[in-house]
Write an enzyme that holds these catalytic residues in place. Structure first.
Site, short mmCIF file in Angstrom:
data_model
loop_
_atom_site.label_atom_id
_atom_site.label_comp_id
_atom_site.label_asym_id
_atom_site.label_seq_id
_atom_site.Cartn_x
_atom_site.Cartn_y
_atom_site.Cartn_z
N CYS A 122 -5.58 17.57 -8.14
CA CYS A 122 -4.78 18.36 -7.19
C CYS A 122 -4.35 19.70 -7.79
CB CYS A 122 -3.56 17.57 -6.75
SG CYS A 122 -4.04 16.02 -5.99
N HIS A 160 0.65 22.51 -3.00
CA HIS A 160 -0.47 21.60 -2.80
C HIS A 160 -0.05 20.60 -1.72
CE1 HIS A 160 -3.17 18.33 -3.18
NE2 HIS A 160 -2.31 17.55 -3.80
N ASN A 190 -4.60 15.24 2.58
CA ASN A 190 -4.56 15.76 1.20
C ASN A 190 -6.00 15.95 0.71
OD1 ASN A 190 -4.56 15.94 -1.62
ND2 ASN A 190 -2.80 14.58 -1.86
O1 UT7 Z 1 -1.78 14.85 -4.57
C1 UT7 Z 1 -1.01 13.90 -5.21
C2 UT7 Z 1 -1.45 12.64 -4.63
N1 UT7 Z 1 -0.59 11.65 -4.17
C3 UT7 Z 1 0.62 11.77 -3.60
O2 UT7 Z 1 1.20 12.79 -3.48
C4 UT7 Z 1 1.21 10.50 -3.10
C5 UT7 Z 1 2.66 10.37 -3.43
N2 UT7 Z 1 3.20 9.14 -2.86
C6 UT7 Z 1 3.33 8.97 -1.57
O3 UT7 Z 1 3.04 9.84 -0.78
C7 UT7 Z 1 3.92 7.67 -1.08
O4 UT7 Z 1 4.29 6.89 -2.18
C8 UT7 Z 1 2.95 6.87 -0.17
C9 UT7 Z 1 2.76 7.61 1.14
C10 UT7 Z 1 1.62 6.67 -0.84
C11 UT7 Z 1 3.56 5.53 0.15
O5 UT7 Z 1 4.81 5.70 0.77
P1 UT7 Z 1 6.07 4.90 0.28
O6 UT7 Z 1 7.17 5.31 1.16
O7 UT7 Z 1 6.22 5.12 -1.19
O8 UT7 Z 1 5.69 3.41 0.62
P2 UT7 Z 1 5.49 2.16 -0.35
O9 UT7 Z 1 4.24 2.31 -1.17
O10 UT7 Z 1 6.78 1.89 -1.08
O11 UT7 Z 1 5.23 1.03 0.69
C12 UT7 Z 1 6.20 0.65 1.68
C13 UT7 Z 1 5.59 -0.36 2.60
C14 UT7 Z 1 4.87 -1.51 1.88
O12 UT7 Z 1 5.10 -2.68 2.62
P3 UT7 Z 1 6.22 -3.74 2.14
O13 UT7 Z 1 5.80 -4.18 0.77
O14 UT7 Z 1 7.51 -2.99 2.18
O15 UT7 Z 1 6.09 -4.82 3.17
C15 UT7 Z 1 3.42 -1.12 2.00
O16 UT7 Z 1 2.55 -2.22 1.95
O17 UT7 Z 1 4.62 0.27 3.42
C16 UT7 Z 1 3.38 -0.48 3.35
N3 UT7 Z 1 2.27 0.44 3.52
C17 UT7 Z 1 1.77 0.75 4.75
N4 UT7 Z 1 2.07 0.34 5.98
C18 UT7 Z 1 1.36 0.85 7.00
C19 UT7 Z 1 1.60 1.15 2.60
N5 UT7 Z 1 0.66 1.90 3.18
C20 UT7 Z 1 0.74 1.67 4.51
C21 UT7 Z 1 0.03 2.17 5.62
N6 UT7 Z 1 0.38 1.73 6.85
N7 UT7 Z 1 -0.96 3.08 5.52
#
Ligand code: UT7
Length: 331
Positions: A114, A258, A288
């Site tokens: 990135c 980014h 992204n």
């Molecule tokens: O360029 C750099 C690259 N990466 C980034 O910038 C990513 C940075 N991180 C993020 O953007 C976030 O951490 C994510 C968008 C990837 C995830 O969001 P979050 O708010 O941190 O969610 P989480 O991983 O803590 O997950 C919360 C819940 C989980 O369910 P439970 O365990 O609470 O039941 C996940 O399984 O959301 C669930 N989950 C989803 N639900 C529906 C994870 N992905 C999805 C999805 N749809 N696509």
């Protein structure tokens, strides 16, 4: 010592639009979840019969050349940022060079994810500043969609990453305007927090049925760790660029982060106390696109006349490595 400027910028995105509703049909996710957690409404996925990383980059490069009125034969050097090259080797830089008919000039490949575009911009800036080259073609291009696990198991990253290309012509500037400074950082302690492990070379057998059926060819991300580090490093590296040039956040005319996640961009915007009109985001439309996200965003901001001559433009990125970087530019 010369200075360098972005003389022209262009982009290309594949035609195929993939909406959140389309993703709902192939994995357990919802439009609401994706919009709330990432800001993404749709993204582009490549057409395997048509798009390659290097030909998407070539299209973006031709647009940048046209906009900067640079003839293809005036390009002295290529810096190509991608973590998704067409081949395992050589890099996509030589493939784009061939497509442009520029055989003979140097082509350098950058794998800083990135942060790749800002790393590439920084390298081009050094070459132009020293007088070694006059016109450097810098691109960021990615095809991420073919390495995503599109089942429910991979949903936290497959809803985010997408495909596209952006390019800039970096040219010698005679009037002091242009790239004021660039700032590059990395911390390999976090290499495995966001990575694609295979096909890695440090294995007894590089490819086996067991490996192919396993998860290591897909993008793996610890989203929470990336998020927490990103918001800290973004702010640090922006402050570093501002302080280096004797500026403060209110001097910024346009901030283009980014496009990692809209929540990260909004968080950084708040930390910097920047009003909405000084921040450009387009992750809603493209997801992204890793190394391509910043040049695509600059190109669109320029098209929408959000970038005017004399503006102070701040770029910043964070991603796999971890790597992070910033650039301050007098447009
Ligand atoms: O360029 C750099 C690259 N990466 C980034 O910038 C990513 C940075 N991180 C993020 O953007 C976030 O951490 C994510 C968008 C990837 C995830 O969001 P979050 O708010 O941190 O969610 P989480 O991983 O803590 O997950 C919360 C819940 C989980 O369910 P439970 O365990 O609470 O039941 C996940 O399984 O959301 C669930 N989950 C989803 N639900 C529906 C994870 N992905 C999805 C999805 N749809 N696509």
């Amino acid at each position: 010592m010369y200075t360098s400027k972005i003389a022209g910028i262009g982009h290309y995105v594949p035609e195929k639009v993939v909406t959140n509703n389309d993703l709902e049909k192939i994995m357990d996710t919802t439009n609401e979840w994706i919009v709330e957690r990432t800001g993404i409404e749709q993204r582009r996925w490549f057409n395997p019969d048509e798009d390659t990383v290097s030909n998407m980059a070539t299209k973006a490069a031709r647009m940048a050349m046209e906009r900067s009125q640079t003839k293809v034969e005036e390009i002295d050097f290529i810096v190509f940022a991608t973590i998704t090259p067409d081949y395992f080797f050589p890099g996509s830089g030589v493939l784009m060079q061939r497509e442009l008919g520029l055989q003979g000039i140097g082509a350098l490949d950058i794998r800083n994810a990135c942060s790749g575009f800002i790393y590439a911009l920084s390298i081009a800036d050094q070459f132009v500043k020293t007088g070694m080259y006059k016109n450097v073609l810098v691109v960021g291009a990615e095809i991420q969609s073919s390495a995503l696990d599109k089942s429910t198991a991979g949903r936290s990253s497959s809803v985010i990453f997408a495909d596209g290309a952006g390019a800039a012509i970096i040219t010698r500037s005679e009037n002091g305007k242009g790239i004021l400074s660039t700032h590059l950082h990395a911390d390999g302690d976090f290499a495995e927090e966001l990575y694609v492990k295979d096909p890695g070379s440090s294995r007894k057998v590089r490819l086996s049925q067991e490996l192919i059926e396993g998860p290591t060819f897909n993008l793996t991300m610890n989203g929470n760790a990336v998020f927490k580090h990103a918001v800290v490093r973004f702010s640090e590296v922006i402050q570093e660029a501002l302080q280096h040039n004797g500026h403060s956040p209110e001097d910024i005319d346009l901030f283009i982060p980014h496009q990692a996640n809209l929540r990260i961009s909004n968080f950084v915007q708040k930390q910097m106390n920047l009003p909405d009109e000084k921040v450009f985001n387009n992750i809603m439309h493209y997801g992204n696109t890793t190394a391509a996200s910043i040049p695509i965003a600059i190109s669109e901001a320029w098209e929408k006349e959000k970038l005017k001559e004399g503006d102070l433009l701040c770029l910043a990125a964070f991603g796999s490595g971890f790597t992070w970087a910033s650039a301050l530019i007098r447009w």
